[in-house]
Design a protein around this motif. Sequence first.
Motif, PDB file in Angstrom:
ATOM      1  N   GLU A 120     -15.281   5.970  -0.322  1.00  0.00           N
ATOM      2  CA  GLU A 120     -15.186   6.418  -1.707  1.00  0.00           C
ATOM      3  C   GLU A 120     -16.322   5.826  -2.538  1.00  0.00           C
ATOM      4  O   GLU A 120     -16.813   4.729  -2.254  1.00  0.00           O
ATOM      5  CB  GLU A 120     -13.839   6.028  -2.313  1.00  0.00           C
ATOM      6  CG  GLU A 120     -12.648   6.754  -1.704  1.00  0.00           C
ATOM      7  CD  GLU A 120     -12.681   8.265  -1.922  1.00  0.00           C
ATOM      8  OE1 GLU A 120     -13.400   8.714  -2.841  1.00  0.00           O
ATOM      9  OE2 GLU A 120     -12.008   8.978  -1.175  1.00  0.00           O
ATOM     10  N   ASN A 128     -14.947  -4.921  -0.253  1.00  0.00           N
ATOM     11  CA  ASN A 128     -14.874  -3.465  -0.373  1.00  0.00           C
ATOM     12  C   ASN A 128     -15.290  -2.756   0.915  1.00  0.00           C
ATOM     13  O   ASN A 128     -14.936  -1.600   1.140  1.00  0.00           O
ATOM     14  CB  ASN A 128     -15.740  -2.979  -1.535  1.00  0.00           C
ATOM     15  CG  ASN A 128     -17.161  -3.479  -1.476  1.00  0.00           C
ATOM     16  OD1 ASN A 128     -17.403  -4.674  -1.341  1.00  0.00           O
ATOM     17  ND2 ASN A 128     -18.121  -2.576  -1.576  1.00  0.00           N
ATOM     18  N   TYR A 172     -14.315   2.451  -7.654  1.00  0.00           N
ATOM     19  CA  TYR A 172     -12.904   2.115  -7.799  1.00  0.00           C
ATOM     20  C   TYR A 172     -12.193   3.004  -8.815  1.00  0.00           C
ATOM     21  O   TYR A 172     -10.969   3.119  -8.786  1.00  0.00           O
ATOM     22  CB  TYR A 172     -12.749   0.628  -8.142  1.00  0.00           C
ATOM     23  CG  TYR A 172     -12.867  -0.237  -6.912  1.00  0.00           C
ATOM     24  CD1 TYR A 172     -11.744  -0.691  -6.248  1.00  0.00           C
ATOM     25  CD2 TYR A 172     -14.110  -0.574  -6.388  1.00  0.00           C
ATOM     26  CE1 TYR A 172     -11.845  -1.469  -5.108  1.00  0.00           C
ATOM     27  CE2 TYR A 172     -14.228  -1.347  -5.240  1.00  0.00           C
ATOM     28  CZ  TYR A 172     -13.088  -1.796  -4.604  1.00  0.00           C
ATOM     29  OH  TYR A 172     -13.193  -2.552  -3.459  1.00  0.00           O
ATOM     30  N   THR A 203     -15.081   1.219   0.010  1.00  0.00           N
ATOM     31  CA  THR A 203     -15.329   1.728  -1.342  1.00  0.00           C
ATOM     32  C   THR A 203     -16.585   1.076  -1.897  1.00  0.00           C
ATOM     33  O   THR A 203     -16.708  -0.147  -1.896  1.00  0.00           O
ATOM     34  CB  THR A 203     -14.137   1.400  -2.268  1.00  0.00           C
ATOM     35  OG1 THR A 203     -12.936   1.905  -1.692  1.00  0.00           O
ATOM     36  CG2 THR A 203     -14.336   2.005  -3.648  1.00  0.00           C
ATOM     37  N   THR A 223       0.805  -1.227   0.000  1.00  0.00           N
ATOM     38  CA  THR A 223       0.000   0.000   0.000  1.00  0.00           C
ATOM     39  C   THR A 223       0.837   1.276   0.000  1.00  0.00           C
ATOM     40  O   THR A 223       0.284   2.363  -0.173  1.00  0.00           O
ATOM     41  CB  THR A 223      -0.922   0.014   1.236  1.00  0.00           C
ATOM     42  OG1 THR A 223      -0.131  -0.124   2.435  1.00  0.00           O
ATOM     43  CG2 THR A 223      -1.907  -1.139   1.180  1.00  0.00           C
ATOM     44  N   ALA A 281      -7.134   0.299  -2.738  1.00  0.00           N
ATOM     45  CA  ALA A 281      -8.399   0.788  -2.193  1.00  0.00           C
ATOM     46  C   ALA A 281      -8.450   0.676  -0.683  1.00  0.00           C
ATOM     47  O   ALA A 281      -9.018   1.540  -0.003  1.00  0.00           O
ATOM     48  CB  ALA A 281      -9.567   0.021  -2.819  1.00  0.00           C
ATOM     49  N   GLU A 282      -7.853  -0.356  -0.134  1.00  0.00           N
ATOM     50  CA  GLU A 282      -8.022  -0.625   1.285  1.00  0.00           C
ATOM     51  C   GLU A 282      -7.195   0.287   2.189  1.00  0.00           C
ATOM     52  O   GLU A 282      -7.696   0.787   3.199  1.00  0.00           O
ATOM     53  CB  GLU A 282      -7.680  -2.098   1.562  1.00  0.00           C
ATOM     54  CG  GLU A 282      -8.695  -3.037   0.952  1.00  0.00           C
ATOM     55  CD  GLU A 282      -8.328  -4.495   1.098  1.00  0.00           C
ATOM     56  OE1 GLU A 282      -9.152  -5.346   0.730  1.00  0.00           O
ATOM     57  OE2 GLU A 282      -7.214  -4.792   1.579  1.00  0.00           O
ATOM     58  N   ASN A 316      -6.969  13.634  -1.396  1.00  0.00           N
ATOM     59  CA  ASN A 316      -7.864  12.844  -0.555  1.00  0.00           C
ATOM     60  C   ASN A 316      -8.754  13.782   0.252  1.00  0.00           C
ATOM     61  O   ASN A 316      -8.244  14.613   0.987  1.00  0.00           O
ATOM     62  CB  ASN A 316      -7.045  11.959   0.394  1.00  0.00           C
ATOM     63  CG  ASN A 316      -7.910  10.905   1.076  1.00  0.00           C
ATOM     64  OD1 ASN A 316      -9.029  11.162   1.477  1.00  0.00           O
ATOM     65  ND2 ASN A 316      -7.366   9.716   1.190  1.00  0.00           N
ATOM     66  N   ARG A 356     -12.490   6.142  -8.744  1.00  0.00           N
ATOM     67  CA  ARG A 356     -12.013   7.191  -7.841  1.00  0.00           C
ATOM     68  C   ARG A 356     -10.746   6.736  -7.100  1.00  0.00           C
ATOM     69  O   ARG A 356      -9.836   7.535  -6.869  1.00  0.00           O
ATOM     70  CB  ARG A 356     -13.126   7.535  -6.847  1.00  0.00           C
ATOM     71  CG  ARG A 356     -12.720   8.437  -5.697  1.00  0.00           C
ATOM     72  CD  ARG A 356     -12.360   9.819  -6.147  1.00  0.00           C
ATOM     73  NE  ARG A 356     -12.105  10.674  -4.992  1.00  0.00           N
ATOM     74  CZ  ARG A 356     -11.431  11.804  -5.038  1.00  0.00           C
ATOM     75  NH1 ARG A 356     -10.941  12.236  -6.191  1.00  0.00           N
ATOM     76  NH2 ARG A 356     -11.249  12.520  -3.959  1.00  0.00           N
ATOM     77  N   ILE A 357     -10.656   5.473  -6.780  1.00  0.00           N
ATOM     78  CA  ILE A 357      -9.463   4.943  -6.094  1.00  0.00           C
ATOM     79  C   ILE A 357      -8.231   5.113  -6.968  1.00  0.00           C
ATOM     80  O   ILE A 357      -7.171   5.552  -6.505  1.00  0.00           O
ATOM     81  CB  ILE A 357      -9.669   3.452  -5.745  1.00  0.00           C
ATOM     82  CG1 ILE A 357     -10.763   3.282  -4.693  1.00  0.00           C
ATOM     83  CG2 ILE A 357      -8.364   2.818  -5.274  1.00  0.00           C
ATOM     84  CD1 ILE A 357     -10.499   3.994  -3.383  1.00  0.00           C
ATOM     85  N   ALA A 363      -4.826   7.372  -6.402  1.00  0.00           N
ATOM     86  CA  ALA A 363      -3.499   6.756  -6.418  1.00  0.00           C
ATOM     87  C   ALA A 363      -2.539   7.456  -7.372  1.00  0.00           C
ATOM     88  O   ALA A 363      -1.321   7.281  -7.258  1.00  0.00           O
ATOM     89  CB  ALA A 363      -3.610   5.279  -6.788  1.00  0.00           C
ATOM     90  N   ARG A 371     -10.128   2.030   4.320  1.00  0.00           N
ATOM     91  CA  ARG A 371     -11.166   2.644   3.491  1.00  0.00           C
ATOM     92  C   ARG A 371     -12.219   1.628   3.059  1.00  0.00           C
ATOM     93  O   ARG A 371     -11.913   0.469   2.753  1.00  0.00           O
ATOM     94  CB  ARG A 371     -10.511   3.257   2.254  1.00  0.00           C
ATOM     95  CG  ARG A 371     -11.452   3.976   1.313  1.00  0.00           C
ATOM     96  CD  ARG A 371     -10.735   4.421   0.047  1.00  0.00           C
ATOM     97  NE  ARG A 371      -9.793   5.515   0.285  1.00  0.00           N
ATOM     98  CZ  ARG A 371      -8.469   5.385   0.268  1.00  0.00           C
ATOM     99  NH1 ARG A 371      -7.920   4.194   0.018  1.00  0.00           N
ATOM    100  NH2 ARG A 371      -7.682   6.416   0.485  1.00  0.00           N
TER     101      ARG A 371
END
Length: 322
Positions: free
Chosen positions: A304, A269, A307, A253, A124, A235-236, A319, A309-310, A314, A251
């Motif tokens: 969020e 998610n 995905y 999502t 991450t 995402a996490e 954020n 948006r994720i 990134a 997070r």
Amino acid sequence: MQVTDYLSKEEINELLQKSDWKGFVELATTWGWIAFALALPALWLNPFTVIVSLFILGGKQLGCAIIMHDTSHYAFFNSRKLNSFFGNWLGGYPIFQNVEDYRPYHFKHHRNTGTNDDPDLNLTTGYPTSKVSMLRKFSRDLAGVTGFKTFYGVLLMHFGYLKYNLGGLVEKIKAKNRNWKSMLNRAYVKLRGPVVFHLLFFTLLYAIGFWWLYLLWWGAFFTTYNFSLRVRSIAEHSVVPNQLDPQKNTRTTYANFIERILFAPHHVNYHAEHHLLMAAPSYNYPKMHEVLLKKGFYNEGLLEPNYRRIVKLAVSGSNPGT
């Protein structure tokens, strides 16, 4: 932050309730999609159906990983034996993993989320990154580079040459603690389940006259599975306001139909919910999410809309929680 800050004891007890039939429905969902992904090119073989099959298989191989994850928490079925049996045979073994190794490794992640002792930290960190860098990462995933490198590392772990780590940390086991006999014995114990599963899988496909579909499984395993795994990992816990704050380092999502196939099997998610009450079965997460929304958890927590948006987070780092 404690779970009791947002959930009553009665709500916690209700959310912890497991249902065997719901567990079997979850298993049937992932393996039903796998059957569909294999049937698609078997019935209509063309480049389009092969590509669709590879992406579905990659997403459902991630589903196998989540089955292994959930059963490592004993959170699919009431019986610990059922959790371990199906967690291996329909979760870990298809992707050359096992619940017994994964469970203690993963619990360390829960105890140390976001700290230097988090074994998943390498998955991450490194985000946000540039668009070019992200494209390179996705290209390596879809070209099989990430997959071959990862699988080679997993085999070395099963042989006892490397310490078990799924977060990308490479650490050799000291030579004095290993020899060829011990390594071969360890490999036999760790790989016999996956090998038996894959022999049965291939035999089934061969018996129905479509042995070549087995190649699609490996094609997805080396390519689209790693793509799905990367997006899910970002995402996490990636691009968060505070890595050490439990409410700001994990997070949830929302996922549409396609995103659930590719990145969010078995309600994974709802990851903030999982970290808040990790023993709850995943099929209870949507209900838990609604309770937390009403009680203001997401006034501070990370949520969020999708995905897409994720991926934007990134590569930009913007954020709304910062």
